[in-house]
Write an enzyme that holds these catalytic residues in place. Structure first.
Site, PDB file in Angstrom:
ATOM      1  N   HIS A  42      39.289   2.423 -12.054  1.00  0.00           N
ATOM      2  CA  HIS A  42      39.645   2.554 -13.463  1.00  0.00           C
ATOM      3  C   HIS A  42      39.053   1.416 -14.279  1.00  0.00           C
ATOM      4  O   HIS A  42      38.659   0.383 -13.732  1.00  0.00           O
ATOM      5  CB  HIS A  42      41.166   2.583 -13.644  1.00  0.00           C
ATOM      6  N   ARG A 101      36.528  -5.546  -8.037  1.00  0.00           N
ATOM      7  CA  ARG A 101      35.728  -5.121  -9.179  1.00  0.00           C
ATOM      8  C   ARG A 101      34.517  -4.291  -8.760  1.00  0.00           C
ATOM      9  O   ARG A 101      33.947  -4.498  -7.696  1.00  0.00           O
ATOM     10  CB  ARG A 101      35.283  -6.337  -9.993  1.00  0.00           C
TER      11      ARG A 101
END
Length: 382
Positions: free
Chosen positions: A245, A264
């Protein structure tokens, strides 16, 4: 007891100069204001009325009011003017294993190369406060993604070929893009920036916007594999462990398990550990998990999430008062008007302007919310 809480906005580069200022009725800031943390997380604990941090107050005085340890959740106001990093969070078991591994390796917890800063998972919920709040959430259905990539023409052919395989693995494709696919990513980005598609016009416009801020970043191609979501005010988005997301723009109330573990996947100058991201990633494509609040009673709505760490209520004040029963330590933050909150047990009262928050200790049993306005209440899940 009602314990007033305050904190300074964190100045991450993606923050907004105006969204929090508009909420609080003040002039825009001269620097980005990204998040305000209302919780006892050691990364940035809120400050109580007597100058102690909330973690210190709970350690000193919490037991007397029924708080038997750190809060299981962290409540934030989040204001994004540009995209946050693409990311996913580990499950509880993955966090425990990763944290133990990095502790044993002697990596300082504040080191840039540190991935697991604690041993907790980080499911999270965001609810839009702005009229729209845009996000990327989860991986798009594979057939739709194939149509998008095909629309980009020859420049995206190597990616299209990988996605065309009958047993195409999105996690493997993402791992390849982030570790060995930089040249392919640049070609795909160039094709997306120049491309046209009636079906995917919004996605291609987003690619152009992202390329302006993160030129050539392989995360832009990862974004093309994800669902683009636009929340309306009051709608929520729940992100469980492993779901990729990124928040793009807007103002929201964010509630999560008390953790700072982030893997990440691009759109960031920070560390991108592709192999570790893929190890926690849920590659299952599907529709984004948008949540609409369920009415519990007059003026009270709840965002149902499948975790025990937290629950979130939205309360609309009424002139004759709305009684809200609360189990466990709760934090209330006002987002509109000037509702008065009073402890059900003590009657102790406080008026909350937008952006102001209070800790409600368990011995109060809940709140009576009077006047006009709206507030959100975070509490442990059931």
């Amino acid at each position: 007891m009602l314990i007033p809480l305050a904190n300074e906005p964190r100045d991450y580069a993606w923050g907004s100069t105006s969204l929090l200022a508009d909420l609080e009725g003040r002039e825009p800031a001269d620097h980005p204001e990204a998040e305000v943390w209302f919780g006892d997380h050691p990364g940035d604990p809120a400050e109580t009325w007597d100058g102690r941090t909330l973690d210190r107050w709970i350690a000193d005085d919490g037991a007397a009011s029924g708080i038997d340890g750190p809060l299981p959740y962290l409540l934030k106001l989040l204001a994004a003017a540009s995209a946050l990093s693409i990311q996913a969070h580990p499950s509880k078991a993955q966090a425990e294993a990763g944290f133990a591994r990095e502790e044993a390796a002697g990596i300082p917890r504040d080191a840039a190369e540190r991935t697991y800063r604690d041993d907790n998972h980080k499911p999270e919920l965001i609810v839009a406060l702005s009229e729209t709040f845009r996000a990327l959430a989860g991986l798009r259905e594979l057939d739709a993604t194939r149509r998008l990539i095909a629309a980009l023409g020859p420049g995206a052919a190597p990616l299209a070929e990988r996605l065309a395989e009958p047993d195409a693995s999105l996690s493997a494709v993402i791992g390849w893009l982030l570790s060995d696919g930089a040249d392919v990513a640049r070609d795909v980005i160039a094709a997306a920036v120049a491309g046209e598609s009636d079906e995917f016009a919004a996605e291609l416009e987003l690619a152009r916007t992202l390329d302006a801020g993160f030129s050539g970043d392989p995360g832009i191609v990862v974004a093309l594999l994800m669902n683009l979501v636009t929340l309306r005010r009051g709608e929520g988005l729940f992100v469980p462990a492993g779901v990729l997301h990124a928040y793009l723009d807007g103002l929201g109330v964010e509630l999560m398990a008390a953790s700072d573990n982030v893997l990440r996947g691009g759109l960031t100058p920070k560390q991108v550990d592709a192999s570790e991201l893929v190890s926690v990633l849920d590659p299952t494509p599907g529709v984004p998990p948008v949540i609409h609040a369920r009415t519990l009673g007059r003026g009270i709505r709840q965002y149902d999430v499948p975790v025990e760490d937290f629950a979130l209520l939205a309360v609309t004040a009424a002139a004759d008062g709305v009684d809200v029963t609360l189990a466990g330590p709760a934090i209330a933050v006002a987002t509109d008007g000037a509702p008065e909150v009073a402890g059900l047990a003590s009657g102790s009262a406080s008026v909350l302007v937008p952006g102001a928050a209070v800790l409600v200790t368990p011995d109060e049993g809940g709140l009576r919310v009077t006047g006009e306005g709206e507030l959100f209440i975070a509490l442990p899940g059931r």
